[in-house]
Every structure is written in C-alpha cells, then in structure tokens.
Design an enzyme around this catalytic site. Structure first.
Site, PDB file in Angstrom:
ATOM      1  N   ASP A   2      -0.704  28.133  11.620  1.00  0.00           N
ATOM      2  CA  ASP A   2      -1.940  29.678  10.784  1.00  0.00           C
ATOM      3  C   ASP A   2      -1.899  31.299  10.841  1.00  0.00           C
ATOM      4  O   ASP A   2      -0.930  31.483  11.208  1.00  0.00           O
ATOM      5  CB  ASP A   2      -3.045  29.204  11.257  1.00  0.00           C
ATOM      6  CG  ASP A   2      -2.695  29.259  13.016  1.00  0.00           C
ATOM      7  OD1 ASP A   2      -2.594  30.451  12.894  1.00  0.00           O
ATOM      8  OD2 ASP A   2      -2.044  28.538  14.107  1.00  0.00           O
ATOM      9  N   GLU A  10      32.262  20.724   0.247  1.00  0.00           N
ATOM     10  CA  GLU A  10      31.053  21.010   0.931  1.00  0.00           C
ATOM     11  C   GLU A  10      30.800  22.836   1.331  1.00  0.00           C
ATOM     12  O   GLU A  10      29.485  23.802   1.169  1.00  0.00           O
ATOM     13  CB  GLU A  10      30.268  20.148   2.072  1.00  0.00           C
ATOM     14  CG  GLU A  10      30.061  18.941   1.687  1.00  0.00           C
ATOM     15  CD  GLU A  10      30.193  17.841   2.560  1.00  0.00           C
ATOM     16  OE1 GLU A  10      29.104  16.638   2.684  1.00  0.00           O
ATOM     17  OE2 GLU A  10      30.863  18.175   3.208  1.00  0.00           O
TER      18      GLU A  10
END
Ligand code: DGJ
Length: 749
Positions: free
Chosen positions: A536, A616
């Site tokens: 928030d 990777e």
C-alpha cells in the site's frame, strides 16, 4: 493559485492543471460537494443541485417547515454524518456522552496556505512550498462542539488532491469516534464501474471491474494489515472508460492497517464513495480537548482513461511518497536465497550462491529467513534477533565481509512484528504477544503478533534491529510479516480503549520504520507481508519497494503485476526470476520470459544459481546488462498497458516521458497454431519523430519461423506506431516473451 475561496458565493474551488474540485457552504452551513472532474473556470457549480422532495427523506428542523426539498439524505456533501437525516453510508459516526450517535457538521471557517500539510506519525504525500497548497475547512457540531477539520492538499501540476480529517473534541464530555472516513465524495449523476483489486496469498491484486448498482458495495480489511485480499486502492470510472478514454477517479489510501472502501448508489441514482479506517474493530475515545487524525487518501481524476490515471499515481508515489536516499538512487540487482534453500542452509552454501551470483553481475546478496535464534523451520525463533553462528559457521559480520569481498552488498531478512511461542522473547515477555487473556489465541504459521502498540515493544525492536544493522555491514533489509491479526487486544490498554489497538499498532509500526530509516539512511528497506499482504501507499512512504507476491511464476505474475500497475509504479514492485518448475505452480517458463516479467519490477533472482548450466548463466549475464541499460526507462518511464490479460498475449510498455525511446514487452500465455495476429498501438512517442524498431535477442534465440519481422530498415514515425500500430511476432514456443526496443532517430543537422 490552486485554491480559490469565493466568499460571495461561498464556494471553495481546488484547481489543478486539468481538474477542478468544488465545495460550497450553503445557507444552513452544510458543506456541499458540487463538482469533481475536468477543469472548469470560475463557475459556481451548485446550479447542478436540483433537489426535489423525495418523501421519507427528512429535513433539518429549520428547513422542514418551509423547504421539504432540502434534505441531507439527497444533498451531495463533503463530509456526511450519521444519525441526523442522511441515511446513506456516512463518513462520521460517533457515540456522544449521552449515548446518542447523532452529529451534524456546519461550516465555521476555512484557511488556505502555501505548501502541503504533514501528518504527525502517519505517512502523507509531501511537496515543497512551490508545488502545493493546503486548504483546511472547519466544520462544527453546534450541539456537542465536535469539530471536523477537513484537510486538502492540492498538487496542481500533478492533478492530485489529498484528503485527511482531524476530529477535535471542543465539548466538555468524552466522545467515542466509531467511524471517521478520510474521504467522502458524492456524485449526483453518472453510471460508474468500480475497479477493485482482490486476491489471496500468492495471487494478489487481480483486477475486478463491477458495475455500481443500488446498495452498498465495499472492500476492506479487518486483518491488521491492508491485506492480500483487497487492496486499499480503487478506481471509480465511467462505464465506457478504457485505457485511453473516459473519466476515472483513483483513490489510494496511505494506510497499512484495516481499511474500508465503500461505494453506495442511493435511491436517486447518486453515488457516494467513502474510504477510511475499518470501523468494525475501531473505537477511539476523545476526551475534551483531544483530537484524532485520520490517515490520508490520495485522489486523482483523469479525463483520458485509466492509463493516465495510473501514470499520475505512479509519479506521485515515486516523487511525493517514497523518500530517502533510495528514492532516486539506482537500486541493486539482488539475489535472495529463499527459494534456493528455504531454511536449509549453512554459511558455506550462502557464500557459494553469492560467489556465482557475483560472477554474473548480481550486486546484492540477501539472506532470507532462518539466520537467527533457533529457526530451522517456521515454528520457532521469531523475536530472537541474534545470529545463529553455529548455522552460519561464522559471525554475521564475517559473513557480510565475505559477501562484500566478492564485490556485492549484503542484505538480511527480519519479521519484527511477530513472535514465536518457542522463543526466548516469548518466555521473557508473554504479555508482549497479541492475545486476549483467558482465551487461546488463533495461530497462523504457528506464530503470534507482537504488541507494537506499546512503546516499550517498539523500543525493543528498534534496539534489536539497530544492534544487528550495526554489528555487520548491511545494506538492505527485507521487512516481512507472515500472518493476519486477530484476537486484537493490548494488555497496556484498559477496556474502554481496546478499540484503539489496531490503529495504535500501525502507528507503532510507522514509528519503528521511521526511526530505523533515519538511523540507517543507507539501508534499502523492502516491505513484504508474505509477498503482497501489505502492498500500500502507506508502506511505500517508509519502504520504497515491496515484495509484490510470494508467487514467482512469470505467468501468474502477469496478472498480479497487471493489477498492481493500476495503482503502483514499477519501482515499487519487488520481482524476481526464480527456478523452473516454479515452486508455486509447477509451471515451466523460458528463462527469458521470467526475466522479461521481473524487469518490470525491481529485478533480481531467487533460485540456486549454482545449479544453472553455462548457457543459462550467460543468459543471466545478458539479462542483467539489459536490465541495467533499461533501468531509467523501466523504473521511471511512463507505463502503458497495451492489452488486458484476457487474450493469448499480455503486452505492456515503458516509454521515456520525452518520447526518446520505449520498450514494448509481450508475453504469450496461450499458444495456438496459425494464430491471429497480436496487434498493439505504441503509446508515448512523438508523432512527428522517426523511430527505429529492434526486436531484442533476449537469449531465447530468434528462430526463422517467421518470414520477416522488424528489419534494419524498419524506420517508422511515432504517428505510424501509434495509429497504425505494430504486430507482435507470433510465438512458436510456450510462454514466449518478446521485447521490442524503439529508439528515436536523431534528426540530421
Ligand atoms: C514470506 C516472504 O514473502 C518470503 O519471500 C520469505 O521471506 C518467507 N516469508 C520467509 O519466511
């Protein structure tokens, strides 16, 4: 001047660059709300109020005999009261000393000043004197002396208005506040949709768009945090509003505890919006002379659709809510060991991850849960913030030095507001745990909450964390909380004041965060509550980024980050690349797709990087370079949602505010043979300028399954890209991602 008080017609108008907001004190001193929307100059908007006698809508005593049309039940008001004739959901409900619940507020005075008000102990939008003005309007109940001081901050350039309220007891008897919204907003006309962001743990902030019908709709939290379930951000918009058109009102509550947002469509088709502290578990006693400050709501209106509204929210949060050194400083690419090891690690294992990470260009190593006390699973140890040197194989200082010697910064996890029953702290201070005497508490993750409404508990946390942050070289803190609150009770409050517990708890949290942030300004704090359980605007005042969700699956993240983007900027969204099969969903997605999604957040890795193969690792190296080269564009650029999440592909864009460059991201989540094209319209470019289009090699090497896509020679105008648009290459493997870089060509001199 953004606030105009016209004393002749008793209107007060708040003007921003593109919007107007107006209130008017009428002949009875009732503060009416007359308008909020696109900017209108110099007009008394009360001409819009055409009341009729609506039957069973009563009249204030003075008006009852002469004007039956005048009823608080239908008039649009700035701050509505319970119990005196307005039967709609009310902003203010109190219990007076005589047991009645009535109040009525009448205009007494107003004051305008330069700069933006601040709220002691609470988060609030900030701005300097040249950027904002403050309006304070005083309303008073003539019978009890209760006063509501309505506070408005106007940030003209940003099209932002903030609201908060201070309730003051000027009477001579105590009053109990049972509900005090921070905002009450009435519309006499219009059919609206309400956009709310609902979810659950690991699946937060999914957009829900519903038509506002008669009755009261609400979202909120009674969980002690703003919650995974409903976010304290919502949008009311015209039914036809889209990303690029239509009127939309956004409301972001700067509060991290229990909240209630309500929308009511009344008997006359009028709409009311309310937002404030959730009243279910709230009761605040005001003795004569005392006051209560509500938290703040940030509001904005966009007449140009949801996209613009989001960008206003993003900018306000980035520039006027987030604070401190890390507000604008480039934040490090991190690696977190949680999904790599969970609780099962040693210092040696951590260093092996850190070594590999450093060699690939990762800048910060974060040691997650399990480093302290007796904590090898989630049943014990919370509250005992002492490094487990046996597990680490060294002191915390030594561990941080080893990480720093690799050229990385070191970060650490805390869960300061929680306590395990099996902990030294609980054995010493059982009364510090939140529980109701004589009743067995509800456990969640086998833990309790600490009663941080108490100053001595706040001081304990501040002291513990300060000790840890000083004894090692720590640059980052992940601040977690892993349960919802219930059994609300503080042994430090008497029965009359138990209803103050929740709010006092969050005031305690804010005090701890503020003290630590000031004491350790170089530390980057990341908020977290089991992922996005406390995501928030209030938390963002203290922690400029928040771990967005415990769900790291790139495809679920498309939904989570899509919903989050309506109210919050990319720079706030903690997002990591994790392993496949994903630990939450079991899904396998390409590494390039995981990186593409995480780059629209703060970006980092959360996997055992020592398990990766060389190809990777090379890809990770490239991803980090790419993220760093696009840092300003993704973190500070303008954000555009180019599709919704319903089709086969989600597309979104970051555009430089001056139209110099843009990055379009596309992720396929449905794949079909011989697919229909995914076509988008690029936003935020300069129509007259020319741009070069480049399909980036994201490591997911481009195969020649497609005849042509963007060629070297593809130079297009901003107008072509906006109006004619661009087609995304079709996917040929599951969950494929594309990133398209669009760069403005320098004009020939
Ligand atoms: C919940 C967080 O969201 C996770 O990332 C991790 O930190 C765990 N808690 C640790 O207990």
């Amino acid at each position: 001047m953004s606030i105009i008080w016209n004393k002749e017609n008793s209107t007060i108008t708040l003007q921003t660059k593109n919007t107007s907001y107006q209130m008017k004190a009428d002949s009875q001193g009732v503060l009416l709300h007359t308008y909020y929307g696109s900017r209108i100059e110099d007009t008394d908007m009360s001409y819009l109020i055409c009341s009729i006698d609506r039957g069973f809508s009563g009249n204030p005593y003075e008006m009852g005999k002469t004007r039956r049309q005048y009823s608080l039940d239908v008039l649009p008001q700035e701050y509505s009261c319970f119990g005196t004739g307005d039967y709609r959901a009310s902003a203010l409900r109190v219990r007076n000393a005589d047991g009645s619940q009535a109040s009525e507020l009448r205009f007494t005075s107003a004051d305008i000043r330069k700069g933006k008000y601040t709220l002691e102990g609470l988060p609030a939008v900030y701005a300097d004197k040249t950027e904002a003005e403050t309006l304070t309007v005083c309303l008073r109940d003539p019978y009890t002396g209760l006063e509501a001081e309505l506070q408005y901050g106007v940030l003209e350039e940003l099209d932002v208005i903030t609201r908060a309220v201070r309730i003051i007891n000027h009477g001579n008897a105590p009053v109990v506040i049972q509900k005090a919204a921070s905002v009450c907003l009435d519309w006499q006309f219009g059919a609206f949709d309400w956009l709310t962001f609902q979810g659950r743990h690991a699946m937060e902030r999914n957009l829900q768009r519903t038509a506002v019908g008669h009755g009261i709709q609400s979202v909120g939290s009674v969980r002690g945090t703003s919650s995974h379930q409903y976010n304290p951000f919502s949008i009311l918009c015209e039914k036809t509003a889209t990303e690029t058109s239509g009127g939309c009102y956004g409301f972001s509550y700067l509060y991290s505890c229990e909240f209630l947002m309500e929308v009511e469509k009344d008997q006359a088709g009028q709409t009311r919006f309310l937002c404030g502290i959730h009243p279910d578990d709230f009761a605040w006693t005001l003795e004569p002379g005392e006051s209560f400050q509500t938290p703040e709501v940030l509001m904005a209106y966009s007449g140009e659709g949801l996209g613009r509204l989001s960008r206003i929210m993003h900018q306000t949060i980035r520039e006027h809510i987030c604070r401190g050194e890390w507000q604008h400083k480039r934040r490090p690419v991190l690696i977190n060991n949680w999904e790599a090891t969970y609780f099962n690690f040693t210092g040696e294992k951590l260093i092996s991850i850190a070594k590999e990470a450093a060699s690939l260009g990762i800048e910060l190593f974060v040691m997650d849960d399990g480093w302290f006390g007796k904590r090898d699973d989630d049943n014990t140890g919370l509250g005992d913030w002492y490094p487990n040197e046996q597990k680490l194989g060294c002191t915390l200082q030594e561990l941080s030095e080893q990480v720093e010697a690799l050229g990385m910064k070191f970060g650490i996890w805390f869960e300061p507001e929680a306590i395990s029953e099996d902990s030294g702290l609980y054995r010493q201070h059982p009364e510090w745990a939140v529980q109701i005497p004589g009743r067995k508490p509800c456990l969640s993750r086998n833990q309790l909450m600490l009663d941080i409404s108490r100053t001595e508990v706040q001081d304990y946390i501040i002291a513990c964390m300060s000790r840890v942050l000083s004894e090692a070289s720590i640059s980052y803190v992940k601040w977690d909380l892993n349960r919802s609150m219930c059994d609300k009770f503080s042994s430090a409050l008497d029965a009359r004041h138990q209803g103050e517990f929740g709010h006092r708890f969050v005031l305690g949290l804010y005090r701890i965060l503020d003290t630590l942030a000031q004491r350790f300004p170089h530390v980057l704090f990341e908020g977290c509550s089991g992922g996005g359980g406390r995501f928030d605007a209030g938390m963002l005042y203290y922690t400029p980024q928040i771990w967005c969700s415990d769900n790291t699956d790139a495809i679920n993240r498309l939904d989570i980050q899509y919903g989050t983007s309506f109210g919050y900027p990319v720079s706030a969204v903690g997002s990591h690349v994790s392993a496949v099969p994903n630990h939450q969903t079991g899904r396998k997605t390409p590494l390039s797709t995981r990186a593409c999604v995480a780059m629209s957040g703060t970006f980092g890795y959360e996997l055992d990087i020592t398990d990766m193969n060389d190809m990777e690792k090379d890809e990770v190296r490239q991803q980090i370079k790419m993220f760093q080269s696009f840092y300003d564009l993704t973190q500070y650029g303008d954000y555009y949602r180019l599709t919704d999440n319903k089709g086969s592909c989600t597309v979104w864009e970051h555009a430089d505010p001056d139209g110099k460059e843009a990055l379009v991201n596309a992720v396929f989540h449905g794949i079909e043979a011989n697919p229909e094209p995914v076509h988008i319209h690029v936003q935020g470019l300069k129509e007259q300028e020319l741009y070069k289009i480049e399909l980036l090699d994201t490591g997911d090497f481009l195969e020649s399954r497609i005849d042509r896509w963007f060629r070297e020679s593809d130079i297009l105008s901003g107008a072509a890209l906006k109006y004619a648009g661009l087609t995304i290459p079709p996917a040929w493997r599951e969950y494929q991602a594309f990133q398209i870089y669009i760069k403005r060509l320098e004009r020939q001199k």
